[in-house]
Design a protein around this motif. Structure first.
Motif, PDB file in Angstrom:
ATOM      1  N   TYR A   1       0.832  -1.202   0.000  1.00 12.09           N
ATOM      2  CA  TYR A   1       0.000   0.000   0.000  1.00 12.09           C
ATOM      3  C   TYR A   1       0.866   1.252   0.000  1.00 12.09           C
ATOM      4  CZ  TYR A   1      -4.124  -2.808   1.139  1.00 12.09           C
ATOM      5  OH  TYR A   1      -5.150  -3.712   1.102  1.00 12.09           O
ATOM      6  N   LEU A   2       0.335   2.292  -0.614  1.00 16.99           N
ATOM      7  CA  LEU A   2       0.898   3.629  -0.512  1.00 16.99           C
ATOM      8  C   LEU A   2       0.223   4.286   0.690  1.00 16.99           C
ATOM      9  CD1 LEU A   2       2.870   5.296  -2.325  1.00 16.99           C
ATOM     10  CD2 LEU A   2       0.861   6.377  -3.288  1.00 16.99           C
ATOM     11  N   VAL A   3       1.012   4.683   1.679  1.00 16.69           N
ATOM     12  CA  VAL A   3       0.466   5.216   2.931  1.00 16.69           C
ATOM     13  C   VAL A   3       0.995   6.632   3.146  1.00 16.69           C
ATOM     14  CG1 VAL A   3       0.231   4.836   5.417  1.00 16.69           C
ATOM     15  CG2 VAL A   3       0.461   2.872   3.874  1.00 16.69           C
ATOM     16  N   TYR A   4       0.110   7.534   3.546  1.00 16.32           N
ATOM     17  CA  TYR A   4       0.548   8.914   3.779  1.00 16.32           C
ATOM     18  C   TYR A   4      -0.446   9.635   4.685  1.00 16.32           C
ATOM     19  CZ  TYR A   4      -2.746   9.557  -0.110  1.00 16.32           C
ATOM     20  OH  TYR A   4      -3.860   9.518  -0.915  1.00 16.32           O
ATOM     21  N   PRO A   5       0.035  10.615   5.468  1.00 15.71           N
ATOM     22  CA  PRO A   5      -0.853  11.394   6.333  1.00 15.71           C
ATOM     23  C   PRO A   5      -1.534  12.512   5.545  1.00 15.71           C
ATOM     24  CG  PRO A   5       1.394  12.135   6.619  1.00 15.71           C
ATOM     25  CD  PRO A   5       1.442  10.978   5.652  1.00 15.71           C
ATOM     26  N   LYS A   6      -2.513  13.156   6.167  1.00 18.18           N
ATOM     27  CA  LYS A   6      -3.244  14.228   5.501  1.00 18.18           C
ATOM     28  C   LYS A   6      -2.325  15.376   5.099  1.00 18.18           C
ATOM     29  CE  LYS A   6      -7.692  13.300   7.733  1.00 18.18           C
ATOM     30  NZ  LYS A   6      -8.739  13.835   8.638  1.00 18.18           N
ATOM     31  N   ARG A   7      -1.295  15.649   5.920  1.00 16.03           N
ATOM     32  CA  ARG A   7      -0.406  16.786   5.631  1.00 16.03           C
ATOM     33  C   ARG A   7       0.312  16.637   4.299  1.00 16.03           C
ATOM     34  NH1 ARG A   7       4.753  14.890   6.344  1.00 16.03           N
ATOM     35  NH2 ARG A   7       5.142  13.425   8.064  1.00 16.03           N
ATOM     36  N   THR A   8       0.494  15.397   3.837  1.00 17.88           N
ATOM     37  CA  THR A   8       1.189  15.176   2.566  1.00 17.88           C
ATOM     38  C   THR A   8       0.428  15.813   1.415  1.00 17.88           C
ATOM     39  OG1 THR A   8       2.241  13.144   3.327  1.00 17.88           O
ATOM     40  CG2 THR A   8       2.002  13.405   0.960  1.00 17.88           C
ATOM     41  N   LEU A   9      -0.896  15.802   1.487  1.00 19.30           N
ATOM     42  CA  LEU A   9      -1.713  16.356   0.409  1.00 19.30           C
ATOM     43  C   LEU A   9      -1.636  17.873   0.339  1.00 19.30           C
ATOM     44  CD1 LEU A   9      -4.856  14.073   0.701  1.00 19.30           C
ATOM     45  CD2 LEU A   9      -2.922  13.863  -0.870  1.00 19.30           C
ATOM     46  N   ASP A  10      -1.049  18.513   1.376  1.00 15.78           N
ATOM     47  CA  ASP A  10      -0.841  19.962   1.318  1.00 15.78           C
ATOM     48  C   ASP A  10       0.270  20.330   0.346  1.00 15.78           C
ATOM     49  OD1 ASP A  10      -2.803  20.344   3.229  1.00 15.78           O
ATOM     50  OD2 ASP A  10      -1.384  20.290   4.908  1.00 15.78           O
ATOM     51  N   ASN A  11       1.075  19.337  -0.022  1.00 17.59           N
ATOM     52  CA  ASN A  11       2.178  19.534  -0.958  1.00 17.59           C
ATOM     53  C   ASN A  11       1.714  19.109  -2.359  1.00 17.59           C
ATOM     54  OD1 ASN A  11       4.514  19.402  -2.521  1.00 17.59           O
ATOM     55  ND2 ASN A  11       5.775  18.663  -0.841  1.00 17.59           N
ATOM     56  N   ALA A  12       1.546  20.080  -3.248  1.00 17.29           N
ATOM     57  CA  ALA A  12       1.055  19.787  -4.598  1.00 17.29           C
ATOM     58  C   ALA A  12       1.967  18.806  -5.329  1.00 17.29           C
ATOM     59  CB  ALA A  12       0.914  21.082  -5.398  1.00 17.29           C
ATOM     60  N   ASN A  13       3.271  18.894  -5.083  1.00 20.72           N
ATOM     61  CA  ASN A  13       4.201  17.981  -5.744  1.00 20.72           C
ATOM     62  C   ASN A  13       3.987  16.544  -5.277  1.00 20.72           C
ATOM     63  OD1 ASN A  13       5.510  20.033  -7.212  1.00 20.72           O
ATOM     64  ND2 ASN A  13       6.784  20.552  -5.449  1.00 20.72           N
ATOM     65  N   ALA A  14       3.688  16.389  -3.993  1.00 26.00           N
ATOM     66  CA  ALA A  14       3.426  15.053  -3.465  1.00 26.00           C
ATOM     67  C   ALA A  14       2.154  14.484  -4.067  1.00 26.00           C
ATOM     68  CB  ALA A  14       3.319  15.109  -1.943  1.00 26.00           C
ATOM     69  N   ARG A  15       1.119  15.303  -4.201  1.00 25.53           N
ATOM     70  CA  ARG A  15      -0.137  14.843  -4.812  1.00 25.53           C
ATOM     71  C   ARG A  15       0.096  14.394  -6.254  1.00 25.53           C
ATOM     72  NH1 ARG A  15      -2.359  19.599  -2.620  1.00 25.53           N
ATOM     73  NH2 ARG A  15      -2.639  20.440  -4.730  1.00 25.53           N
ATOM     74  N   ARG A  16       0.922  15.121  -6.976  1.00 25.33           N
ATOM     75  CA  ARG A  16       1.226  14.760  -8.357  1.00 25.33           C
ATOM     76  C   ARG A  16       1.947  13.415  -8.428  1.00 25.33           C
ATOM     77  NH1 ARG A  16       4.812  19.163 -10.483  1.00 25.33           N
ATOM     78  NH2 ARG A  16       4.914  17.755 -12.282  1.00 25.33           N
ATOM     79  N   PHE A  17       2.899  13.215  -7.518  1.00 22.23           N
ATOM     80  CA  PHE A  17       3.639  11.954  -7.517  1.00 22.23           C
ATOM     81  C   PHE A  17       2.717  10.790  -7.194  1.00 22.23           C
ATOM     82  CE2 PHE A  17       5.967   8.561  -5.403  1.00 22.23           C
ATOM     83  CZ  PHE A  17       6.975   8.309  -6.316  1.00 22.23           C
ATOM     84  N   ILE A  18       1.839  10.959  -6.208  1.00 19.57           N
ATOM     85  CA  ILE A  18       0.909   9.896  -5.832  1.00 19.57           C
ATOM     86  C   ILE A  18       0.022   9.531  -7.019  1.00 19.57           C
ATOM     87  CG2 ILE A  18      -1.098   9.360  -4.391  1.00 19.57           C
ATOM     88  CD1 ILE A  18       0.256  11.031  -2.168  1.00 19.57           C
ATOM     89  N   ASP A  19      -0.535  10.535  -7.681  1.00 19.37           N
ATOM     90  CA  ASP A  19      -1.395  10.276  -8.838  1.00 19.37           C
ATOM     91  C   ASP A  19      -0.621   9.572  -9.948  1.00 19.37           C
ATOM     92  OD1 ASP A  19      -3.474  11.498  -7.515  1.00 19.37           O
ATOM     93  OD2 ASP A  19      -3.224  13.439  -8.519  1.00 19.37           O
ATOM     94  N   TRP A  20       0.601  10.001 -10.169  1.00 18.54           N
ATOM     95  CA  TRP A  20       1.429   9.407 -11.228  1.00 18.54           C
ATOM     96  C   TRP A  20       1.764   7.953 -10.909  1.00 18.54           C
ATOM     97  CZ3 TRP A  20       6.513   7.540 -11.051  1.00 18.54           C
ATOM     98  CH2 TRP A  20       7.117   7.277 -12.288  1.00 18.54           C
ATOM     99  N   LEU A  21       2.121   7.675  -9.656  1.00 18.61           N
ATOM    100  CA  LEU A  21       2.493   6.312  -9.276  1.00 18.61           C
ATOM    101  C   LEU A  21       1.292   5.379  -9.370  1.00 18.61           C
ATOM    102  CD1 LEU A  21       4.761   4.502  -8.247  1.00 18.61           C
ATOM    103  CD2 LEU A  21       4.070   5.079  -5.914  1.00 18.61           C
ATOM    104  N   LEU A  22       0.145   5.822  -8.891  1.00 15.61           N
ATOM    105  CA  LEU A  22      -1.052   4.973  -8.949  1.00 15.61           C
ATOM    106  C   LEU A  22      -1.471   4.712 -10.394  1.00 15.61           C
ATOM    107  CD1 LEU A  22      -3.146   6.521  -6.029  1.00 15.61           C
ATOM    108  CD2 LEU A  22      -1.907   4.338  -6.032  1.00 15.61           C
ATOM    109  N   ALA A  23      -1.278   5.693 -11.273  1.00 16.51           N
ATOM    110  CA  ALA A  23      -1.651   5.546 -12.681  1.00 16.51           C
ATOM    111  C   ALA A  23      -0.747   4.557 -13.419  1.00 16.51           C
ATOM    112  CB  ALA A  23      -1.620   6.890 -13.386  1.00 16.51           C
ATOM    113  N   SER A  24       0.401   4.219 -12.825  1.00 17.11           N
ATOM    114  CA  SER A  24       1.336   3.331 -13.503  1.00 17.11           C
ATOM    115  C   SER A  24       0.929   1.854 -13.378  1.00 17.11           C
ATOM    116  CB  SER A  24       2.750   3.508 -12.937  1.00 17.11           C
ATOM    117  OG  SER A  24       2.822   3.103 -11.591  1.00 17.11           O
ATOM    118  N   PHE A  25      -0.101   1.590 -12.575  1.00 14.71           N
ATOM    119  CA  PHE A  25      -0.555   0.202 -12.418  1.00 14.71           C
ATOM    120  C   PHE A  25      -1.788  -0.066 -13.269  1.00 14.71           C
ATOM    121  CE2 PHE A  25       1.931   0.960  -8.623  1.00 14.71           C
ATOM    122  CZ  PHE A  25       2.680  -0.192  -8.544  1.00 14.71           C
TER     123      PHE A  25
END
Length: 299
Positions: A275-299
């Motif tokens: 699993y990809l696990v992260y706290p709510k504060r991570t979503l405050d970082n736009a770059n982190a949100r982009r990486f999460i979306d990109w990684l999930l889209a790779s599957f």
């Protein structure tokens, strides 16, 4: 009680400096204050604790037994404060994304993806920490972790990545030593490499499970090496040290390059997913949100 009150930080810093320097004068030079100021802070500390921490003499000061014991805790506490200060600086860097993953997963699966992401986003950096420890996001600068299973991450965001499986693989050089390379029974006489995941062993298919799935009744073989890291077991298999139940996501490059071969299609799923696990504060970082979306889209 006086000892339940937290002493002033200045007093604790003076105590640490004096204990390490062996004199109030030397401690004063380190702290850029006067020896009288250090002496006064030590006096405040001793009064609050209601115990003597130093033995004074003309040649300097020496810790009492109580002082020696207290120093151990004060050093640990101040070190944590200093580490916290360093981590605060890392939080200011929104262009740096920190990801924690299990060591073998980090080196064999995550790093190629990270390098690909950085090529697509040259202005951003990804910092990978390899660790077996469960991430405490309240104490860590990690933005994301790759967790094996869902347990232990209550109250955090969890995104399913994949469920891996294991297959029997070996080096082509080792396979060439088998008299009947088309016979699974002959191949499984070779030494078997073992992986020890400690508390997670119950979720990792072992050789008994695989042989049963293959319909083979072969209880023993030559003893093979045992590792607690999948990456080390993979390296041993590439070097021809034995058969390996390799995780497909971790041995993909070795199979593609021909450094390992799979003599049959039998595979067994791991007992837990990643699993990809992260706290709510991570979503405050736009770059982190982009990486999460990109990684999930790779599957």
């Amino acid at each position: 009680m006086k000892t339940r009150q937290i002493p002033p930080l200045k007093a604790l810093l003076a105590f640490e400096a004096a204990a390490e320097a062996g004199s109030f004068a030397a401690a004063a030079e380190r702290l850029f204050v006067t020896p009288a100021a250090v002496s006064q802070q030590i006096k405040v500390l001793e009064q609050q604790l209601d115990i003597r921490l130093f033995e004074r003499s003309k040649s300097g000061v020496r810790l009492t037994r109580a002082g020696q014991s207290y120093l151990v805790f004060i050093r640990e506490a101040l070190e944590k404060l200093r580490l916290g200060q360093q981590q605060i600086e890392l939080f200011r860097r929104v262009d740096v994304l920190t990801i924690t993953a299990l060591p073998s997963l980090a080196s064999n699966w995550l790093m190629p993806l990270v390098l690909q992401w950085m090529e697509l986003n040259p202005g951003l950096q990804v910092r990978v920490e390899a660790s077996h420890a469960r991430v405490d996001f309240n104490r860590s600068v990690s933005d994301i972790c790759i967790g094996y299973g869902e347990s232990g991450y209550a109250g955090l965001n969890k995104e399913l990545l994949f469920t891996d499986s294991v297959s029997m693989v070996l080096s082509p050089q080792l396979l060439a030593t088998v008299a009947e390379p088309q016979s699974l029974e002959a191949i499984t006489q070779l030494p078997r490499i073992h992986i020890d995941w400690g508390e997670d062993n119950d979720s990792l298919p072992d050789w008994e499970d695989w042989l049963q799935a293959a319909g083979l009744d072969i209880a023993t073989s030559k003893a093979g090496p045992r590792f607690n890291l999948s990456s080390m077991a993979i390296d041993a298999a590439v070097q021809g040290k034995g058969l390996l139940l390799g995780q497909r996501m971790l041995i993909a490059d070795e199979l593609k390059a021909g450094r390992l071969v799979a003599p049959c299609e039998i595979s067994l799923p791991l007992g837990r997913a990643y699993y990809l696990v992260y706290p709510k504060r991570t979503l405050d970082n736009a770059n982190a949100r982009r990486f999460i979306d990109w990684l999930l889209a790779s599957f």
